[in-house]
Design an enzyme around this catalytic site. Structure first.
Site, PDB file in Angstrom:
ATOM      1  N   HIS A 192      51.572  40.093  40.985  1.00  0.00           N
ATOM      2  CA  HIS A 192      50.744  39.581  42.092  1.00  0.00           C
ATOM      3  C   HIS A 192      49.258  39.647  41.753  1.00  0.00           C
ATOM      4  O   HIS A 192      48.414  39.538  42.649  1.00  0.00           O
ATOM      5  CB  HIS A 192      51.010  40.393  43.361  1.00  0.00           C
ATOM      6  CG  HIS A 192      52.440  40.316  43.784  1.00  0.00           C
ATOM      7  ND1 HIS A 192      52.924  39.302  44.577  1.00  0.00           N
ATOM      8  CD2 HIS A 192      53.501  41.103  43.473  1.00  0.00           C
ATOM      9  CE1 HIS A 192      54.229  39.483  44.768  1.00  0.00           C
ATOM     10  NE2 HIS A 192      54.599  40.564  44.100  1.00  0.00           N
ATOM     11  N   SER A 208      53.179  44.788  45.783  1.00  0.00           N
ATOM     12  CA  SER A 208      53.772  43.545  46.290  1.00  0.00           C
ATOM     13  C   SER A 208      53.909  43.476  47.801  1.00  0.00           C
ATOM     14  O   SER A 208      53.958  42.392  48.366  1.00  0.00           O
ATOM     15  CB  SER A 208      55.137  43.326  45.637  1.00  0.00           C
ATOM     16  OG  SER A 208      55.985  44.434  45.863  1.00  0.00           O
ATOM     17  N   LYS A 255      55.054  33.282  40.601  1.00  0.00           N
ATOM     18  CA  LYS A 255      54.055  33.418  41.674  1.00  0.00           C
ATOM     19  C   LYS A 255      52.882  32.464  41.372  1.00  0.00           C
ATOM     20  O   LYS A 255      53.048  31.278  41.542  1.00  0.00           O
ATOM     21  CB  LYS A 255      53.693  34.884  41.811  1.00  0.00           C
ATOM     22  CG  LYS A 255      55.026  35.704  41.997  1.00  0.00           C
ATOM     23  CD  LYS A 255      54.852  37.083  42.403  1.00  0.00           C
ATOM     24  CE  LYS A 255      56.143  37.902  42.286  1.00  0.00           C
ATOM     25  NZ  LYS A 255      57.288  37.429  43.065  1.00  0.00           N
TER      26      LYS A 255
HETATM   27  C1  LIG Z   1      55.725  43.325  41.409  1.00  0.00           C
HETATM   28  C2  LIG Z   1      56.873  42.440  40.981  1.00  0.00           C
HETATM   29  N1  LIG Z   1      57.375  42.587  39.745  1.00  0.00           N
HETATM   30  C3  LIG Z   1      58.391  41.824  39.314  1.00  0.00           C
HETATM   31  C4  LIG Z   1      58.981  40.871  40.123  1.00  0.00           C
HETATM   32  C5  LIG Z   1      60.133  40.060  39.635  1.00  0.00           C
HETATM   33  O1  LIG Z   1      59.746  38.750  39.358  1.00  0.00           O
HETATM   34  P1  LIG Z   1      60.705  37.498  39.527  1.00  0.00           P
HETATM   35  O2  LIG Z   1      60.985  37.314  40.977  1.00  0.00           O
HETATM   36  O3  LIG Z   1      59.928  36.392  38.968  1.00  0.00           O
HETATM   37  O4  LIG Z   1      61.947  37.784  38.764  1.00  0.00           O
HETATM   38  C6  LIG Z   1      58.480  40.672  41.418  1.00  0.00           C
HETATM   39  C7  LIG Z   1      59.077  39.655  42.296  1.00  0.00           C
HETATM   40  O5  LIG Z   1      59.087  39.695  43.482  1.00  0.00           O
HETATM   41  C8  LIG Z   1      57.396  41.486  41.862  1.00  0.00           C
HETATM   42  O6  LIG Z   1      56.896  41.347  43.101  1.00  0.00           O
END
Ligand SMILES: Cc1ncc(COP(=O)(O)O)c(C=O)c1O
Length: 405
Positions: A220, A192, A252
Protein backbone atom coordinates in the site's frame (compact mmCIF):
# COMPACT_ATOMS: atom_id res chain seq x y z
CA UNK A 1 -32.91 -35.79 -2.16
CA UNK A 2 -30.41 -34.71 0.51
CA UNK A 3 -27.09 -36.49 0.35
CA UNK A 4 -25.43 -37.67 3.57
CA UNK A 5 -22.04 -35.96 3.51
CA UNK A 6 -18.86 -37.53 4.93
CA UNK A 7 -17.97 -36.03 8.37
CA UNK A 8 -15.30 -33.69 7.00
CA UNK A 9 -17.85 -32.10 4.69
CA UNK A 10 -20.87 -32.46 6.94
CA UNK A 11 -19.43 -29.92 9.39
CA UNK A 12 -19.64 -27.24 6.67
CA UNK A 13 -23.43 -27.41 6.91
CA UNK A 14 -23.16 -26.16 10.52
CA UNK A 15 -21.81 -22.83 9.24
CA UNK A 16 -24.92 -20.66 8.92
CA UNK A 17 -23.59 -17.20 9.77
CA UNK A 18 -23.18 -16.09 6.16
CA UNK A 19 -26.68 -17.28 5.22
CA UNK A 20 -28.16 -15.44 8.21
CA UNK A 21 -26.34 -12.24 7.23
CA UNK A 22 -27.56 -12.60 3.62
CA UNK A 23 -31.14 -13.02 4.87
CA UNK A 24 -30.90 -9.85 6.97
CA UNK A 25 -29.38 -7.80 4.13
CA UNK A 26 -26.17 -7.30 6.11
CA UNK A 27 -23.85 -9.41 3.98
CA UNK A 28 -21.20 -7.21 2.35
CA UNK A 29 -18.94 -9.79 0.73
CA UNK A 30 -18.52 -11.21 -2.80
CA UNK A 31 -20.57 -8.45 -4.48
CA UNK A 32 -20.31 -9.07 -8.25
CA UNK A 33 -19.19 -5.93 -10.09
CA UNK A 34 -20.48 -5.86 -13.66
CA UNK A 35 -18.46 -2.87 -14.89
CA UNK A 36 -15.80 -0.45 -13.62
CA UNK A 37 -15.18 3.06 -14.87
CA UNK A 38 -12.79 5.44 -13.13
CA UNK A 39 -13.88 5.74 -9.51
CA UNK A 40 -17.31 4.19 -10.19
CA UNK A 41 -18.51 0.58 -10.33
CA UNK A 42 -21.81 -0.98 -11.34
CA UNK A 43 -23.41 -3.61 -9.10
CA UNK A 44 -26.92 -5.04 -9.60
CA UNK A 45 -27.52 -2.36 -12.25
CA UNK A 46 -26.66 0.47 -9.83
CA UNK A 47 -23.77 2.93 -10.12
CA UNK A 48 -21.70 3.19 -6.94
CA UNK A 49 -18.89 5.52 -5.99
CA UNK A 50 -15.89 3.30 -5.25
CA UNK A 51 -14.28 4.08 -1.90
CA UNK A 52 -13.17 0.53 -1.18
CA UNK A 53 -10.60 -0.23 -3.84
CA UNK A 54 -6.82 -0.53 -3.82
CA UNK A 55 -6.70 0.75 -7.40
CA UNK A 56 -5.14 3.85 -5.89
CA UNK A 57 -3.98 5.54 -9.07
CA UNK A 58 -6.94 4.41 -11.16
CA UNK A 59 -4.55 2.59 -13.51
CA UNK A 60 -6.59 -0.63 -13.60
CA UNK A 61 -9.04 1.25 -15.83
CA UNK A 62 -6.50 3.19 -17.87
CA UNK A 63 -6.72 2.43 -21.62
CA UNK A 64 -2.89 2.36 -21.88
CA UNK A 65 -2.86 -0.61 -19.52
CA UNK A 66 -5.50 -2.57 -21.46
CA UNK A 67 -3.65 -1.86 -24.72
CA UNK A 68 -0.35 -3.16 -23.33
CA UNK A 69 -2.06 -6.23 -21.88
CA UNK A 70 -3.73 -7.01 -25.20
CA UNK A 71 -0.48 -6.69 -27.12
CA UNK A 72 1.37 -8.98 -24.70
CA UNK A 73 -1.42 -11.58 -24.83
CA UNK A 74 -1.27 -11.52 -28.64
CA UNK A 75 2.49 -12.00 -28.69
CA UNK A 76 3.05 -14.45 -25.81
CA UNK A 77 -0.39 -16.03 -25.33
CA UNK A 78 -2.71 -15.88 -22.35
CA UNK A 79 -0.68 -18.08 -19.98
CA UNK A 80 2.93 -19.08 -19.39
CA UNK A 81 1.69 -22.62 -18.66
CA UNK A 82 4.49 -23.33 -16.23
CA UNK A 83 6.48 -22.02 -13.29
CA UNK A 84 9.31 -19.51 -13.48
CA UNK A 85 11.69 -22.37 -12.70
CA UNK A 86 10.77 -24.36 -15.79
CA UNK A 87 9.12 -23.06 -18.96
CA UNK A 88 7.38 -20.03 -17.38
CA UNK A 89 10.06 -17.32 -17.54
CA UNK A 90 9.62 -14.73 -20.29
CA UNK A 91 12.01 -12.00 -21.33
CA UNK A 92 9.20 -9.70 -20.12
CA UNK A 93 9.53 -11.01 -16.54
CA UNK A 94 13.23 -10.25 -16.52
CA UNK A 95 12.77 -6.82 -18.09
CA UNK A 96 10.18 -5.90 -15.45
CA UNK A 97 12.45 -7.21 -12.68
CA UNK A 98 15.29 -4.95 -13.78
CA UNK A 99 13.00 -1.94 -13.92
CA UNK A 100 11.56 -2.68 -10.47
CA UNK A 101 14.98 -3.13 -8.88
CA UNK A 102 15.94 0.25 -10.27
CA UNK A 103 12.69 1.84 -9.01
CA UNK A 104 13.17 0.71 -5.41
CA UNK A 105 16.95 1.11 -5.61
CA UNK A 106 17.96 -2.48 -4.94
CA UNK A 107 20.37 -4.72 -6.86
CA UNK A 108 17.82 -7.26 -8.07
CA UNK A 109 14.14 -8.17 -8.06
CA UNK A 110 12.08 -11.32 -8.56
CA UNK A 111 8.45 -11.48 -9.72
CA UNK A 112 5.88 -13.86 -8.26
CA UNK A 113 2.34 -14.57 -9.49
CA UNK A 114 0.62 -12.68 -6.64
CA UNK A 115 1.64 -10.48 -3.72
CA UNK A 116 0.39 -13.20 -1.40
CA UNK A 117 2.71 -15.74 -2.99
CA UNK A 118 5.58 -13.28 -2.77
CA UNK A 119 5.28 -13.14 1.01
CA UNK A 120 4.74 -16.88 1.30
CA UNK A 121 7.66 -17.68 -0.96
CA UNK A 122 10.18 -15.14 0.25
CA UNK A 123 9.64 -15.57 3.99
CA UNK A 124 9.52 -19.37 3.93
CA UNK A 125 12.61 -19.57 1.70
CA UNK A 126 14.77 -17.27 3.80
CA UNK A 127 14.37 -18.79 7.24
CA UNK A 128 16.08 -21.86 8.61
CA UNK A 129 15.48 -23.98 11.69
CA UNK A 130 15.75 -21.98 14.93
CA UNK A 131 15.59 -18.55 13.23
CA UNK A 132 13.52 -15.70 14.66
CA UNK A 133 10.83 -13.79 12.78
CA UNK A 134 9.59 -10.67 14.52
CA UNK A 135 6.35 -9.23 13.13
CA UNK A 136 4.17 -6.20 13.89
CA UNK A 137 0.77 -7.26 15.26
CA UNK A 138 -0.96 -5.35 12.41
CA UNK A 139 1.05 -7.02 9.62
CA UNK A 140 -0.90 -8.40 6.69
CA UNK A 141 -2.24 -11.97 6.78
CA UNK A 142 0.02 -13.02 3.90
CA UNK A 143 3.05 -12.27 6.08
CA UNK A 144 1.63 -14.47 8.83
CA UNK A 145 0.91 -17.18 6.27
CA UNK A 146 4.52 -16.94 5.09
CA UNK A 147 5.59 -17.56 8.69
CA UNK A 148 3.15 -20.48 8.97
CA UNK A 149 4.48 -22.03 5.76
CA UNK A 150 8.01 -21.68 7.12
CA UNK A 151 6.94 -23.31 10.37
CA UNK A 152 5.24 -26.13 8.47
CA UNK A 153 8.30 -26.77 6.33
CA UNK A 154 11.07 -26.38 8.84
CA UNK A 155 9.31 -26.61 12.20
CA UNK A 156 10.84 -24.70 15.10
CA UNK A 157 10.87 -21.24 13.48
CA UNK A 158 10.41 -18.81 16.36
CA UNK A 159 7.62 -16.29 15.83
CA UNK A 160 7.50 -13.12 17.94
CA UNK A 161 4.88 -10.37 17.64
CA UNK A 162 5.33 -6.81 18.87
CA UNK A 163 2.75 -4.10 19.55
CA UNK A 164 1.79 -2.14 16.48
CA UNK A 165 4.47 0.40 15.48
CA UNK A 166 5.82 0.30 19.05
CA UNK A 167 9.61 0.45 18.94
CA UNK A 168 10.00 -0.07 22.71
CA UNK A 169 8.02 -3.28 22.52
CA UNK A 170 10.08 -4.39 19.50
CA UNK A 171 13.27 -3.77 21.43
CA UNK A 172 11.87 -5.68 24.41
CA UNK A 173 11.35 -8.69 22.14
CA UNK A 174 14.79 -8.45 20.54
CA UNK A 175 16.59 -8.03 23.84
CA UNK A 176 15.48 -11.48 24.94
CA UNK A 177 16.76 -13.29 21.83
CA UNK A 178 20.15 -15.03 21.69
CA UNK A 179 22.71 -12.67 20.13
CA UNK A 180 24.06 -15.07 17.53
CA UNK A 181 20.75 -16.45 16.20
CA UNK A 182 19.42 -15.11 12.87
CA UNK A 183 16.56 -12.60 13.05
CA UNK A 184 14.32 -10.75 10.61
CA UNK A 185 11.77 -8.02 11.39
CA UNK A 186 8.81 -7.93 9.01
CA UNK A 187 6.51 -4.90 8.71
CA UNK A 188 4.04 -3.33 6.30
CA UNK A 189 5.34 0.04 5.01
CA UNK A 190 1.75 1.33 5.03
CA UNK A 191 -0.54 -0.77 7.21
CA UNK A 192 -3.36 -2.20 5.13
CA UNK A 193 -6.29 -1.58 7.48
CA UNK A 194 -5.16 1.55 9.35
CA UNK A 195 -3.24 3.47 6.69
CA UNK A 196 -0.44 4.51 9.03
CA UNK A 197 3.23 4.36 8.09
CA UNK A 198 5.97 2.15 9.57
CA UNK A 199 8.54 4.06 11.63
CA UNK A 200 11.30 2.87 9.38
CA UNK A 201 14.24 5.01 10.58
CA UNK A 202 13.70 3.97 14.23
CA UNK A 203 13.10 0.40 13.13
CA UNK A 204 16.49 0.41 11.36
CA UNK A 205 18.24 1.71 14.46
CA UNK A 206 16.72 -0.98 16.64
CA UNK A 207 17.37 -3.69 14.03
CA UNK A 208 21.03 -2.68 13.76
CA UNK A 209 21.52 -2.94 17.51
CA UNK A 210 20.43 -6.60 17.34
CA UNK A 211 21.81 -7.51 13.93
CA UNK A 212 18.36 -8.14 12.48
CA UNK A 213 17.31 -7.88 8.83
CA UNK A 214 14.30 -5.75 7.83
CA UNK A 215 11.68 -7.04 5.36
CA UNK A 216 9.27 -4.33 4.19
CA UNK A 217 5.88 -5.01 2.58
CA UNK A 218 5.17 -2.03 0.32
CA UNK A 219 1.78 -3.24 -1.01
CA UNK A 220 0.00 0.00 0.00
CA UNK A 221 3.05 2.25 -0.22
CA UNK A 222 4.43 2.15 -3.77
CA UNK A 223 2.56 4.64 -5.92
CA UNK A 224 1.04 6.08 -2.73
CA UNK A 225 3.64 7.58 -0.38
CA UNK A 226 6.77 9.56 -1.09
CA UNK A 227 6.66 12.56 -3.40
CA UNK A 228 7.14 10.42 -6.49
CA UNK A 229 5.39 7.33 -5.14
CA UNK A 230 8.55 5.37 -4.40
CA UNK A 231 7.19 4.29 -1.06
CA UNK A 232 8.15 4.29 2.59
CA UNK A 233 11.89 4.83 2.00
CA UNK A 234 11.13 7.96 -0.02
CA UNK A 235 8.65 9.12 2.63
CA UNK A 236 11.43 8.97 5.22
CA UNK A 237 13.73 11.28 3.27
CA UNK A 238 14.76 9.07 0.35
CA UNK A 239 16.30 6.43 2.61
CA UNK A 240 16.02 3.40 0.31
CA UNK A 241 18.69 1.66 2.35
CA UNK A 242 16.51 1.37 5.46
CA UNK A 243 14.96 -1.97 4.49
CA UNK A 244 17.10 -4.94 3.44
CA UNK A 245 14.26 -6.44 1.45
CA UNK A 246 11.27 -4.78 -0.19
CA UNK A 247 8.22 -6.62 -1.46
CA UNK A 248 5.19 -5.23 -3.25
CA UNK A 249 2.11 -6.39 -5.10
CA UNK A 250 0.87 -5.27 -8.52
CA UNK A 251 -2.79 -5.56 -7.48
CA UNK A 252 -2.99 -2.08 -5.99
CA UNK A 253 -1.30 1.03 -7.48
CA UNK A 254 0.05 -1.02 -10.39
CA UNK A 255 -3.44 -1.99 -11.64
CA UNK A 256 -2.47 -5.57 -12.42
CA UNK A 257 -1.81 -8.75 -10.45
CA UNK A 258 1.47 -10.25 -9.30
CA UNK A 259 4.16 -9.27 -6.85
CA UNK A 260 7.89 -8.87 -6.43
CA UNK A 261 10.71 -9.08 -3.94
CA UNK A 262 13.76 -6.81 -4.26
CA UNK A 263 17.10 -6.89 -2.47
CA UNK A 264 20.75 -7.91 -2.88
CA UNK A 265 21.65 -10.13 -5.85
CA UNK A 266 22.71 -13.06 -3.71
CA UNK A 267 19.54 -12.96 -1.62
CA UNK A 268 17.24 -12.78 -4.64
CA UNK A 269 19.11 -15.61 -6.35
CA UNK A 270 18.76 -17.71 -3.20
CA UNK A 271 14.99 -17.05 -2.95
CA UNK A 272 14.67 -17.90 -6.65
CA UNK A 273 15.90 -21.42 -5.92
CA UNK A 274 14.12 -22.08 -2.62
CA UNK A 275 10.70 -20.35 -2.76
CA UNK A 276 8.13 -23.12 -3.16
CA UNK A 277 5.28 -20.77 -4.26
CA UNK A 278 7.55 -19.61 -7.10
CA UNK A 279 8.78 -23.05 -8.11
CA UNK A 280 5.52 -24.97 -7.83
CA UNK A 281 3.04 -22.48 -9.28
CA UNK A 282 2.63 -21.07 -12.79
CA UNK A 283 4.25 -17.69 -13.41
CA UNK A 284 2.66 -14.28 -13.85
CA UNK A 285 0.78 -14.17 -17.19
CA UNK A 286 2.08 -11.98 -20.05
CA UNK A 287 -0.86 -9.55 -20.01
CA UNK A 288 -0.31 -8.84 -16.32
CA UNK A 289 3.43 -8.35 -16.69
CA UNK A 290 2.85 -5.89 -19.52
CA UNK A 291 0.23 -4.03 -17.45
CA UNK A 292 2.55 -3.81 -14.42
CA UNK A 293 5.37 -2.58 -16.68
CA UNK A 294 3.12 0.08 -18.17
CA UNK A 295 1.99 1.19 -14.71
CA UNK A 296 5.60 1.52 -13.60
CA UNK A 297 6.40 3.62 -16.68
CA UNK A 298 3.40 5.89 -16.01
CA UNK A 299 4.29 6.31 -12.33
CA UNK A 300 7.91 7.14 -13.22
CA UNK A 301 7.13 9.57 -16.01
CA UNK A 302 4.18 11.44 -14.53
CA UNK A 303 4.03 12.18 -10.81
CA UNK A 304 0.73 14.06 -11.17
CA UNK A 305 -1.27 10.90 -10.44
CA UNK A 306 0.57 10.36 -7.14
CA UNK A 307 0.07 14.04 -6.32
CA UNK A 308 -3.68 13.92 -6.93
CA UNK A 309 -3.96 10.71 -4.89
CA UNK A 310 -2.22 12.43 -1.99
CA UNK A 311 -4.46 15.50 -2.37
CA UNK A 312 -7.58 13.31 -2.37
CA UNK A 313 -6.34 11.32 0.63
CA UNK A 314 -5.99 14.55 2.58
CA UNK A 315 -9.50 15.68 1.57
CA UNK A 316 -11.01 12.35 2.62
CA UNK A 317 -9.13 12.22 5.91
CA UNK A 318 -9.87 15.83 6.82
CA UNK A 319 -13.51 15.44 5.78
CA UNK A 320 -14.03 12.55 8.18
CA UNK A 321 -12.04 14.29 10.92
CA UNK A 322 -14.20 17.41 10.61
CA UNK A 323 -17.22 15.29 11.58
CA UNK A 324 -15.39 13.78 14.56
CA UNK A 325 -14.75 10.28 13.18
CA UNK A 326 -11.93 8.29 14.78
CA UNK A 327 -9.58 7.70 11.82
CA UNK A 328 -6.66 6.44 13.89
CA UNK A 329 -3.24 7.68 12.79
CA UNK A 330 -3.62 7.32 9.03
CA UNK A 331 -1.50 9.50 6.77
CA UNK A 332 -2.27 7.78 3.47
CA UNK A 333 -4.98 6.82 0.97
CA UNK A 334 -6.47 4.33 3.46
CA UNK A 335 -8.78 6.07 5.92
CA UNK A 336 -10.31 3.76 8.55
CA UNK A 337 -13.47 4.76 10.35
CA UNK A 338 -12.85 3.02 13.65
CA UNK A 339 -16.19 2.02 15.16
CA UNK A 340 -15.43 -0.89 17.49
CA UNK A 341 -18.90 -2.41 17.40
CA UNK A 342 -19.51 -5.07 14.69
CA UNK A 343 -23.23 -4.43 14.33
CA UNK A 344 -22.88 -0.66 13.93
CA UNK A 345 -20.08 -1.27 11.43
CA UNK A 346 -22.35 -3.44 9.27
CA UNK A 347 -25.30 -1.04 9.63
CA UNK A 348 -23.18 1.89 8.51
CA UNK A 349 -21.82 -0.19 5.63
CA UNK A 350 -25.37 -1.10 4.52
CA UNK A 351 -26.55 2.51 4.59
CA UNK A 352 -23.54 3.64 2.55
CA UNK A 353 -24.10 0.80 0.07
CA UNK A 354 -27.78 1.68 -0.34
CA UNK A 355 -26.80 5.32 -0.90
CA UNK A 356 -24.35 4.34 -3.64
CA UNK A 357 -21.07 4.44 -1.69
CA UNK A 358 -18.89 1.30 -1.76
CA UNK A 359 -16.72 0.81 1.35
CA UNK A 360 -15.45 -2.28 3.17
CA UNK A 361 -16.48 -3.37 6.68
CA UNK A 362 -13.59 -5.03 8.51
CA UNK A 363 -14.04 -7.09 11.66
CA UNK A 364 -11.97 -9.57 13.69
CA UNK A 365 -9.82 -11.51 12.83
CA UNK A 366 -8.73 -9.00 10.14
CA UNK A 367 -8.49 -6.40 12.95
CA UNK A 368 -8.41 -6.88 16.75
CA UNK A 369 -11.90 -7.72 18.15
CA UNK A 370 -12.56 -4.27 19.61
CA UNK A 371 -11.42 -2.43 16.50
CA UNK A 372 -14.16 -3.15 13.94
CA UNK A 373 -13.92 -0.49 11.24
CA UNK A 374 -15.10 0.67 7.86
CA UNK A 375 -12.08 0.79 5.60
CA UNK A 376 -12.39 3.63 3.14
CA UNK A 377 -9.76 4.37 0.54
CA UNK A 378 -9.45 6.97 -2.14
CA UNK A 379 -8.11 7.07 -5.66
CA UNK A 380 -6.31 9.65 -7.78
CA UNK A 381 -9.35 9.79 -10.05
CA UNK A 382 -11.94 10.77 -7.42
CA UNK A 383 -13.28 14.30 -7.75
CA UNK A 384 -13.48 16.60 -4.69
CA UNK A 385 -17.31 16.57 -5.00
CA UNK A 386 -17.37 12.78 -4.98
CA UNK A 387 -15.26 12.74 -1.82
CA UNK A 388 -17.37 15.38 -0.10
CA UNK A 389 -20.58 13.52 -0.94
CA UNK A 390 -19.22 10.19 0.41
CA UNK A 391 -18.10 11.85 3.65
CA UNK A 392 -21.51 13.55 4.11
CA UNK A 393 -23.45 10.32 3.50
CA UNK A 394 -21.34 8.37 5.99
CA UNK A 395 -21.38 11.14 8.58
CA UNK A 396 -25.16 11.65 8.61
CA UNK A 397 -25.82 7.95 9.20
CA UNK A 398 -22.95 7.63 11.70
CA UNK A 399 -24.59 10.41 13.70
CA UNK A 400 -27.93 8.58 13.67
CA UNK A 401 -26.20 5.40 14.87
CA UNK A 402 -24.37 7.27 17.64
CA UNK A 403 -20.94 6.53 16.18
CA UNK A 404 -20.16 10.26 16.06
CA UNK A 405 -21.92 13.09 17.86
C1 LIG B 1 0.06 -5.54 2.94
C2 LIG B 1 -0.29 -6.58 1.90
N1 LIG B 1 0.64 -7.47 1.53
C3 LIG B 1 0.38 -8.41 0.61
C4 LIG B 1 -0.87 -8.52 0.02
C5 LIG B 1 -1.15 -9.60 -0.97
O1 LIG B 1 -1.22 -9.09 -2.26
P1 LIG B 1 -2.15 -9.70 -3.40
O2 LIG B 1 -3.57 -9.46 -3.01
O3 LIG B 1 -1.77 -8.95 -4.59
O4 LIG B 1 -1.85 -11.15 -3.49
C6 LIG B 1 -1.87 -7.61 0.37
C7 LIG B 1 -3.20 -7.69 -0.25
O5 LIG B 1 -4.21 -7.33 0.24
C8 LIG B 1 -1.58 -6.61 1.34
O6 LIG B 1 -2.51 -5.72 1.72
Amino acid sequence: MTRQLPPMLERCTQFTLAEEARDSGLYPFFKPISQSAGAYVYIDGRKLSMFGSNNYLGLANDPRMAEAAQQAASRYGTSCSGSRFMNGTLDLHEELEQQLADFVQKEAALCFTTGYQTNLGAISALVQRGDHLIVDKFDHASIMDGVFLAQGMKKSINLHRFRHNDMDDLEKVLRKLPVNEAKMIIVDGVFSMEGDIALLPQLREVADRYNAAIYLDEAHALGVVGESGRGTGEHWGGRYDLADLVMCTFSKSFGSIGGFLAGDHAVIDYVKHFARPLIFSASMPPANIAAAMTALKIIREDTSLVASLQRNAKLLREGFLSYGFDVGTTETAIVPLIIGDNEKTFLLWRHAYEQGIYVNPVISPAVPPSRALLRTSCMAVHTPDQIEHAVDVLASEAKRLGIIH
